[in-house]
Design a protein around this motif. Structure first.
Motif, PDB file in Angstrom:
ATOM      1  N   ARG A 153       0.855  -1.189   0.000  1.00 11.38           N
ATOM      2  CA  ARG A 153       0.000   0.000   0.000  1.00 11.38           C
ATOM      3  C   ARG A 153       0.892   1.240   0.000  1.00 11.38           C
ATOM      4  NH1 ARG A 153      -2.872  -0.268   4.982  1.00 11.38           N
ATOM      5  NH2 ARG A 153      -1.418   1.290   5.788  1.00 11.38           N
ATOM      6  N   PRO A 154       0.770   2.096  -1.007  1.00  6.00           N
ATOM      7  CA  PRO A 154       1.659   3.260  -1.095  1.00  6.00           C
ATOM      8  C   PRO A 154       1.307   4.314  -0.046  1.00  6.00           C
ATOM      9  CG  PRO A 154      -0.017   3.386  -2.789  1.00  6.00           C
ATOM     10  CD  PRO A 154      -0.191   2.049  -2.122  1.00  6.00           C
ATOM     11  N   SER A 155       2.179   5.280   0.111  1.00  9.07           N
ATOM     12  CA  SER A 155       1.878   6.421   0.958  1.00  9.07           C
ATOM     13  C   SER A 155       0.740   7.204   0.327  1.00  9.07           C
ATOM     14  CB  SER A 155       3.115   7.311   1.092  1.00  9.07           C
ATOM     15  OG  SER A 155       2.815   8.487   1.813  1.00  9.07           O
ATOM     16  N   CYS A 156      -0.278   7.517   1.123  1.00  9.68           N
ATOM     17  CA  CYS A 156      -1.472   8.177   0.598  1.00  9.68           C
ATOM     18  C   CYS A 156      -1.732   9.481   1.337  1.00  9.68           C
ATOM     19  CB  CYS A 156      -2.697   7.278   0.761  1.00  9.68           C
ATOM     20  SG  CYS A 156      -2.626   5.722  -0.147  1.00  9.68           S
ATOM     21  N   PRO A 157      -2.211  10.500   0.635  1.00 15.46           N
ATOM     22  CA  PRO A 157      -2.566  11.753   1.297  1.00 15.46           C
ATOM     23  C   PRO A 157      -3.804  11.570   2.157  1.00 15.46           C
ATOM     24  CG  PRO A 157      -3.285  11.801  -0.986  1.00 15.46           C
ATOM     25  CD  PRO A 157      -2.477  10.544  -0.823  1.00 15.46           C
ATOM     26  N   LYS A 186      -5.060   5.225  -5.545  1.00 13.49           N
ATOM     27  CA  LYS A 186      -3.601   5.187  -5.635  1.00 13.49           C
ATOM     28  C   LYS A 186      -3.075   3.763  -5.480  1.00 13.49           C
ATOM     29  CE  LYS A 186       0.610   7.540  -4.229  1.00 13.49           C
ATOM     30  NZ  LYS A 186       1.208   8.666  -3.474  1.00 13.49           N
ATOM     31  N   THR A 187      -3.693   2.970  -4.622  1.00 15.38           N
ATOM     32  CA  THR A 187      -3.257   1.588  -4.428  1.00 15.38           C
ATOM     33  C   THR A 187      -3.506   0.763  -5.688  1.00 15.38           C
ATOM     34  OG1 THR A 187      -3.665   1.716  -2.045  1.00 15.38           O
ATOM     35  CG2 THR A 187      -3.553  -0.481  -3.016  1.00 15.38           C
ATOM     36  N   VAL A 188      -4.668   0.930  -6.307  1.00  9.54           N
ATOM     37  CA  VAL A 188      -4.959   0.212  -7.551  1.00  9.54           C
ATOM     38  C   VAL A 188      -3.975   0.624  -8.640  1.00  9.54           C
ATOM     39  CG1 VAL A 188      -6.641  -0.078  -9.420  1.00  9.54           C
ATOM     40  CG2 VAL A 188      -7.389  -0.186  -7.034  1.00  9.54           C
ATOM     41  N   GLU A 189      -3.705   1.908  -8.757  1.00 11.20           N
ATOM     42  CA  GLU A 189      -2.764   2.362  -9.778  1.00 11.20           C
ATOM     43  C   GLU A 189      -1.355   1.861  -9.506  1.00 11.20           C
ATOM     44  OE1 GLU A 189      -4.957   6.471 -11.289  1.00 11.20           O
ATOM     45  OE2 GLU A 189      -3.232   6.630  -9.922  1.00 11.20           O
ATOM     46  N   SER A 190      -0.986   1.776  -8.230  1.00  6.06           N
ATOM     47  CA  SER A 190       0.344   1.295  -7.874  1.00  6.06           C
ATOM     48  C   SER A 190       0.513  -0.177  -8.218  1.00  6.06           C
ATOM     49  CB  SER A 190       0.598   1.514  -6.378  1.00  6.06           C
ATOM     50  OG  SER A 190       1.844   0.998  -5.980  1.00  6.06           O
ATOM     51  N   MET A 191      -0.512  -0.985  -7.993  1.00  6.99           N
ATOM     52  CA  MET A 191      -0.392  -2.425  -8.226  1.00  6.99           C
ATOM     53  C   MET A 191      -0.622  -2.809  -9.686  1.00  6.99           C
ATOM     54  SD  MET A 191      -3.935  -3.654  -6.325  1.00  6.99           S
ATOM     55  CE  MET A 191      -3.895  -5.369  -6.813  1.00  6.99           C
ATOM     56  N   THR A 192      -1.254  -1.923 -10.481  1.00  8.30           N
ATOM     57  CA  THR A 192      -1.582  -2.258 -11.864  1.00  8.30           C
ATOM     58  C   THR A 192      -0.822  -1.428 -12.893  1.00  8.30           C
ATOM     59  OG1 THR A 192      -3.383  -0.637 -12.019  1.00  8.30           O
ATOM     60  CG2 THR A 192      -3.928  -2.819 -11.140  1.00  8.30           C
ATOM     61  N   ASP A 193      -0.321  -0.272 -12.486  1.00 11.05           N
ATOM     62  CA  ASP A 193       0.266   0.710 -13.396  1.00 11.05           C
ATOM     63  C   ASP A 193      -0.734   1.102 -14.476  1.00 11.05           C
ATOM     64  OD1 ASP A 193       2.310   2.453 -14.138  1.00 11.05           O
ATOM     65  OD2 ASP A 193       3.150   1.060 -15.599  1.00 11.05           O
ATOM     66  N   VAL A 194      -2.017   1.130 -14.115  1.00 10.94           N
ATOM     67  CA  VAL A 194      -3.091   1.550 -15.005  1.00 10.94           C
ATOM     68  C   VAL A 194      -3.742   2.793 -14.398  1.00 10.94           C
ATOM     69  CG1 VAL A 194      -5.318   0.958 -16.054  1.00 10.94           C
ATOM     70  CG2 VAL A 194      -3.534  -0.794 -15.819  1.00 10.94           C
ATOM     71  N   ARG A 195      -3.855   3.859 -15.151  1.00  6.30           N
ATOM     72  CA  ARG A 195      -4.472   5.093 -14.676  1.00  6.30           C
ATOM     73  C   ARG A 195      -5.986   4.913 -14.551  1.00  6.30           C
ATOM     74  NH1 ARG A 195      -2.741  10.676 -14.398  1.00  6.30           N
ATOM     75  NH2 ARG A 195      -4.620  11.951 -14.104  1.00  6.30           N
ATOM     76  N   MET A 196      -6.533   5.260 -13.378  1.00  2.00           N
ATOM     77  CA  MET A 196      -7.975   5.247 -13.187  1.00  2.00           C
ATOM     78  C   MET A 196      -8.518   6.619 -13.589  1.00  2.00           C
ATOM     79  SD  MET A 196      -8.747   2.201 -12.106  1.00  2.00           S
ATOM     80  CE  MET A 196      -7.376   1.536 -13.072  1.00  2.00           C
ATOM     81  N   ASP A 197      -9.264   6.653 -14.690  1.00  4.58           N
ATOM     82  CA  ASP A 197      -9.791   7.921 -15.183  1.00  4.58           C
ATOM     83  C   ASP A 197     -10.946   8.428 -14.341  1.00  4.58           C
ATOM     84  OD1 ASP A 197      -8.167   8.120 -17.715  1.00  4.58           O
ATOM     85  OD2 ASP A 197      -9.160   6.187 -18.057  1.00  4.58           O
TER      86      ASP A 197
END
Length: 361
Positions: A153-157, A186-197
């Motif tokens: 889980r990345p660092s999140c604001p 941010k967690t989904v984007e970190s684990m998938t490298d797919v941008r959530m629009d």
């Protein structure tokens, strides 16, 4: 309360099979909302104001800044219509799009608590799906992410300021619990490298109210279900469920299969198909009262990113999905295997999981 109790029941086994499905929910919602705008003039004005103000939103882009996967050049956001709420007559967007859809067991409000949300504070992401729309939006892939998946889980604001620490081997659904929608994205984007629009969240009460507004939903189960935790007891066979029981079916895991989250995902996918069948078979256009109840249930339960935070924007998204058919849609689960550190948890099965996410970029 143990970590397992807080973030979900254990999951074991492999889940890399594909399940064909019909996922036209966003299209149906968009069409339904658009039809609300044809009500009588005075009624439409009040209805538009009420439905538009139902929608809650969070500014994901501002919260996460530029430290994200690149946005696809062919994925423009829906632009919505003019200020009076009438959707634009121009062609709707047709670029590829990725939407994170979460089902939240929000504890806020008496209705959510009655339906199993627990205490008066906090919430967890019970269900997570990445909806990918291909260029042209005639084909879609819906990927379910097991909530018991162990991730970094990345660092999140944090909304209050500051940020969370990076956490290794954390359960996927803990992201929402500690940092809300922005951390989930941010967690989904970190684990998938797919941008959530875009981001869409629906809570307990909203899902139950939507099913009730549609007159219930008919499902067929191939095994008996007995789950005291979700208060669901069904014999194998066909049943017509009201909103409360449909929600219990979406949440149940103790009374089926290996009592894991993986089995529940299969039930959720079947329930989505049944709900789509109910939407298709319900004559909303012939009943303004029912149409309004459905639109009110949908908008009243939604939290979206700021790119989808108004009725015109949701209607525009619905228009863009007009050519999406059941034949062009499939549902899958992210490939997983039991976690080496804890066989009650799962981890992404590589390289299959990575290949799946690459196909959505």
């Amino acid at each position: 309360m143990s970590a397992e109790d807080e973030y979900g029941e254990g999951a074991a086994g492999r889940g890399d099979g594909q399940r064909p499905g019909r996922s036209r929910l966003l299209r149906a919602v968009g069409i339904g909302l658009g039809c609300v705008l044809v009500l009588s003039a005075a009624g439409a004005g009040w209805a538009y104001w009420h439905l538009n103000h139902n929608i809650k939103s969070v500014d994901i882009d501002h919260a996460l800044g530029d430290d994200r996967p690149a946005k696809a050049s062919t994925a423009p956001s829906p632009t919505g219509g003019p200020a009076d709420g009438v959707p634009s007559a121009s062609p709707p967007p047709s670029g590829a799009l990725n939407i994170l859809v979460l089902g939240s067991d929000s504890r806020g409000g008496e209705r959510n608590k009655e339906l199993g949300g627990g205490s008066s504070t906090g919430a967890r992401s019970d269900t997570a799906m990445v909806v990918h729309l291909d260029e042209g939006r005639t084909r879609a892939t819906v990927v379910s992410i097991p909530r018991d998946t162990l991730v970094t889980r990345p660092s999140c604001p944090l909304p209050s300021g500051g940020s969370t620490a990076v956490a290794h081997g954390a359960m996927f659904n803990s992201a929402y619990a500690v940092g809300g929608p922005a951390c989930a994205v941010k967690t989904v984007e970190s684990m998938t490298d797919v941008r959530m629009d875009h981001y869409i969240e629906i809570d307990f009460a909203g899902f139950a109210d939507l099913v009730d507004a549609l007159g219930g939903v008919t499902v067929t189960t191939d095994q008996d279900i007995s789950d005291d935790d979700s208060h669901l007891h069904l014999k194998a066979g066909t049943h017509h469920l009201d909103g409360t029981k449909a929600l219990a079916l979406a949440r149940t895991r103790h009374g089926i299969g290996d009592r894991s989250d993986l089995g529940r995902i299969g039930l959720q996918q079947d329930l989505v198909k049944a709900l789509l069948d109910q939407v298709s078979s319900t004559s909303l256009l012939s009943s303004p009262t029912r149409l309004y109840k459905v639109a009110d249930a949908v908008t009243g339960s939604l939290t979206t990113d700021t790119g989808l935070d108004s009725l015109p924007k949701l209607v525009e998204l619905g228009r863009s999905l007009d050519a999406l058919s059941s034949a062009g849609t499939e549902t899958v689960m992210m490939p997983v295997v039991p976690a080496p550190s804890d066989h009650n948890r799962v981890v992404a099965d590589e390289p299959e999981a990575g290949e799946l996410w690459r196909s959505l970029r």
